[in-house]
Design a protein around this motif. Sequence first.
Motif, PDB file in Angstrom:
ATOM      1  N   LEU A  50       0.811  -1.211   0.000  1.00 55.22           N
ATOM      2  CA  LEU A  50       0.000   0.000   0.000  1.00 55.22           C
ATOM      3  C   LEU A  50       0.845   1.262   0.000  1.00 55.22           C
ATOM      4  CD1 LEU A  50      -2.817   1.308   0.148  1.00 55.22           C
ATOM      5  CD2 LEU A  50      -2.582   1.263   2.643  1.00 55.22           C
ATOM      6  N   SER A  51       1.895   1.299   0.826  1.00 54.02           N
ATOM      7  CA  SER A  51       2.702   2.515   0.916  1.00 54.02           C
ATOM      8  C   SER A  51       3.365   2.854  -0.416  1.00 54.02           C
ATOM      9  CB  SER A  51       3.766   2.372   2.018  1.00 54.02           C
ATOM     10  OG  SER A  51       4.694   1.350   1.705  1.00 54.02           O
ATOM     11  N   PHE A  52       3.625   1.842  -1.234  1.00 53.75           N
ATOM     12  CA  PHE A  52       4.245   2.084  -2.533  1.00 53.75           C
ATOM     13  C   PHE A  52       3.254   2.631  -3.562  1.00 53.75           C
ATOM     14  CE2 PHE A  52       7.441  -0.676  -0.701  1.00 53.75           C
ATOM     15  CZ  PHE A  52       8.626  -0.171  -1.223  1.00 53.75           C
ATOM     16  N   VAL A  53       2.000   2.229  -3.471  1.00 58.63           N
ATOM     17  CA  VAL A  53       1.038   2.635  -4.502  1.00 58.63           C
ATOM     18  C   VAL A  53       0.251   3.891  -4.137  1.00 58.63           C
ATOM     19  CG1 VAL A  53       0.790   0.239  -5.232  1.00 58.63           C
ATOM     20  CG2 VAL A  53      -0.889   1.205  -3.664  1.00 58.63           C
ATOM     21  N   ILE A  54       0.332   4.343  -2.892  1.00 56.16           N
ATOM     22  CA  ILE A  54      -0.417   5.533  -2.485  1.00 56.16           C
ATOM     23  C   ILE A  54      -0.111   6.748  -3.371  1.00 56.16           C
ATOM     24  CG2 ILE A  54      -0.482   7.321  -0.684  1.00 56.16           C
ATOM     25  CD1 ILE A  54      -2.530   5.163  -0.258  1.00 56.16           C
ATOM     26  N   PRO A  55       1.165   7.073  -3.664  1.00 55.16           N
ATOM     27  CA  PRO A  55       1.403   8.217  -4.542  1.00 55.16           C
ATOM     28  C   PRO A  55       0.726   8.077  -5.905  1.00 55.16           C
ATOM     29  CG  PRO A  55       3.428   7.574  -3.434  1.00 55.16           C
ATOM     30  CD  PRO A  55       2.428   6.501  -3.149  1.00 55.16           C
ATOM     31  N   THR A  56       0.685   6.865  -6.438  1.00 56.20           N
ATOM     32  CA  THR A  56       0.025   6.630  -7.726  1.00 56.20           C
ATOM     33  C   THR A  56      -1.481   6.836  -7.612  1.00 56.20           C
ATOM     34  OG1 THR A  56       1.722   5.044  -8.386  1.00 56.20           O
ATOM     35  CG2 THR A  56      -0.390   4.929  -9.540  1.00 56.20           C
ATOM     36  N   LEU A  57      -2.091   6.368  -6.530  1.00 55.86           N
ATOM     37  CA  LEU A  57      -3.525   6.531  -6.348  1.00 55.86           C
ATOM     38  C   LEU A  57      -3.905   7.982  -6.098  1.00 55.86           C
ATOM     39  CD1 LEU A  57      -4.340   3.377  -4.184  1.00 55.86           C
ATOM     40  CD2 LEU A  57      -4.638   3.706  -6.641  1.00 55.86           C
ATOM     41  N   ILE A  58      -3.028   8.726  -5.447  1.00 54.40           N
ATOM     42  CA  ILE A  58      -3.265  10.163  -5.283  1.00 54.40           C
ATOM     43  C   ILE A  58      -3.325  10.831  -6.659  1.00 54.40           C
ATOM     44  CG2 ILE A  58      -2.208  12.315  -4.483  1.00 54.40           C
ATOM     45  CD1 ILE A  58      -1.222  10.798  -2.019  1.00 54.40           C
ATOM     46  N   MET A  59      -2.455  10.387  -7.561  1.00 57.48           N
ATOM     47  CA  MET A  59      -2.419  10.948  -8.914  1.00 57.48           C
ATOM     48  C   MET A  59      -3.609  10.479  -9.752  1.00 57.48           C
ATOM     49  SD  MET A  59       0.445  10.292 -11.878  1.00 57.48           S
ATOM     50  CE  MET A  59       0.015   8.539 -11.930  1.00 57.48           C
ATOM     51  N   LEU A  60      -3.927   9.180  -9.711  1.00 52.59           N
ATOM     52  CA  LEU A  60      -4.963   8.622 -10.579  1.00 52.59           C
ATOM     53  C   LEU A  60      -6.375   8.921 -10.090  1.00 52.59           C
ATOM     54  CD1 LEU A  60      -3.453   5.081 -11.360  1.00 52.59           C
ATOM     55  CD2 LEU A  60      -3.508   7.068 -12.878  1.00 52.59           C
ATOM     56  N   TRP A  61      -6.593   8.801  -8.794  1.00 54.68           N
ATOM     57  CA  TRP A  61      -7.939   8.945  -8.250  1.00 54.68           C
ATOM     58  C   TRP A  61      -8.181  10.288  -7.592  1.00 54.68           C
ATOM     59  CZ3 TRP A  61      -8.726   3.519  -5.500  1.00 54.68           C
ATOM     60  CH2 TRP A  61      -8.867   2.535  -6.486  1.00 54.68           C
ATOM     61  N   GLY A  62      -7.125  11.066  -7.411  1.00 55.38           N
ATOM     62  CA  GLY A  62      -7.274  12.378  -6.794  1.00 55.38           C
ATOM     63  C   GLY A  62      -7.638  12.328  -5.321  1.00 55.38           C
ATOM     64  N   ILE A  63      -7.252  11.252  -4.631  1.00 57.44           N
ATOM     65  CA  ILE A  63      -7.545  11.166  -3.201  1.00 57.44           C
ATOM     66  C   ILE A  63      -6.618  12.092  -2.427  1.00 57.44           C
ATOM     67  CG2 ILE A  63      -8.363   8.803  -3.433  1.00 57.44           C
ATOM     68  CD1 ILE A  63      -5.776   7.836  -2.200  1.00 57.44           C
ATOM     69  N   THR A  64      -7.066  12.553  -1.277  1.00 56.80           N
ATOM     70  CA  THR A  64      -6.269  13.449  -0.445  1.00 56.80           C
ATOM     71  C   THR A  64      -5.343  12.659   0.466  1.00 56.80           C
ATOM     72  OG1 THR A  64      -7.875  13.484   1.366  1.00 56.80           O
ATOM     73  CG2 THR A  64      -8.202  15.064  -0.443  1.00 56.80           C
ATOM     74  N   THR A  65      -4.405  13.361   1.074  1.00 54.38           N
ATOM     75  CA  THR A  65      -3.519  12.682   2.024  1.00 54.38           C
ATOM     76  C   THR A  65      -4.299  12.186   3.237  1.00 54.38           C
ATOM     77  OG1 THR A  65      -2.952  14.842   2.989  1.00 54.38           O
ATOM     78  CG2 THR A  65      -1.438  13.938   1.343  1.00 54.38           C
ATOM     79  N   ALA A  66      -5.357  12.893   3.610  1.00 57.14           N
ATOM     80  CA  ALA A  66      -6.187  12.438   4.734  1.00 57.14           C
ATOM     81  C   ALA A  66      -6.896  11.134   4.386  1.00 57.14           C
ATOM     82  CB  ALA A  66      -7.209  13.515   5.103  1.00 57.14           C
TER      83      ALA A  66
END
Length: 428
Positions: A50-66
């Motif tokens: 999960l920690s590796f893919v979080i930056p990608t999901l922030i980019m693809l899905w526009g999720i916030t850091t929260a």
Amino acid sequence: MNPSGVQHQAKSSSVAGPFDWYRNINKQERRTFWSCKIGYGLDGMDTQMLSFVIPTLIMLWGITTAEAGLIHTSTLIASALGGWIAGILSDRIGRVRTLQLTVLWFAFFTFLCGFAQNYEQLLIARTLMGFGFGGEWTAGAVLIGEVIRAKDRGKAVGMVQSGWAIGWGLTAILYAVLFTLLPPEDAWRALFLLGIVPAVFVIFVRRLVKDPEIYRQAKAAEKTEAPSHFYEIFAPGMLFTTIRASLLTTGALGGYYAITSWLPTFLKNERGLSVLGTGGYLAMVIFGSYVGYVISAYLTDLLGRKKNFILFAVGSFIIVLLYTQMQVSDGVMLWLGFPLGFFASGIFSGMGAFLTELFPTRIRGSGQGFCYNIGRALAAFFPLLIGMLSQKIPLGLGIGAFAAVSYGVVILAALSLPETRGKELAAQ
């Protein structure tokens, strides 16, 4: 049979070498050692995805850091509940059977994460995965702790713990390969889909590993005595030990989660590193983690449990502040990654042996499962709080502040607990 109820081959009276403890254990004990080590490595592999893919999901899905922090936190809370339940189950149905069930569980739900179509689906699948990964640690730690003789228990359990760094490193390699060969929108899914691999490991455990003799003796005694209950860990004679041990684990896990949950995002977003650059930094941290696990495994038997905890907490306290707060070059930051991994991970080498020695056999799984996982539950809020705080202050500052408080708690808890190095286990 020795006082711990565990059969051992004859030991040489000559001066022991660093690996004599392994050469002197029997075939069944070696199988147990490797099953726990591999299981913990596979646990680490699936958990760290999960920690590796979080930056990608922030980019693809526009999720916030929260929102990203909520996934981390919900997973850890579920793992705390899963670890507590696994501890109770390991006292009821056996250490080995519980280990098998927890590995199957986290492998299946990691695989399911790869099919998530939106944030909500990933949150649910990842949370369910947490039940298994929390339970695996409990079952494996109790299992290996009961098999190895007292004088070598810290080394053996610590070497099992080092499997986590190997699993973390394997995830880093898979991440680099998949994100090089595939577009990001496919690579993150492929990474999660590979999480099903640990399920194959259960076949090995089922065929080759047995519950420890000391556990079987305790279960046999229950036929003529009152059966054990998990709430005995809160009885007057055990309550104070349970509270202090829980504080110890809360501090250690809080510091660790503050660092590892957000480290890839910190390196990419605040240090401006590329995927390969992030991989290089993390490789140094992971290598330091493995060395830290191994060195700490030997020090916990050499120095004692308490001194080892304090040594690694102080080291972690200093290094994490330097790593997140100093304005240094990327080259210096790279080298600081080694002591960061060394101390932050090495502190856990003595944890399994220490918790094993604090509780009697009849409630060992329940006690170990509760203390480690109530610590995990409380520490689980750290990634969420750091993610929320990072919307107002730099992410590195939040990581450093939470880690510093955590390691202070470790030192205070360790000072208050009894030293258990060399304690023989009894079948009661």
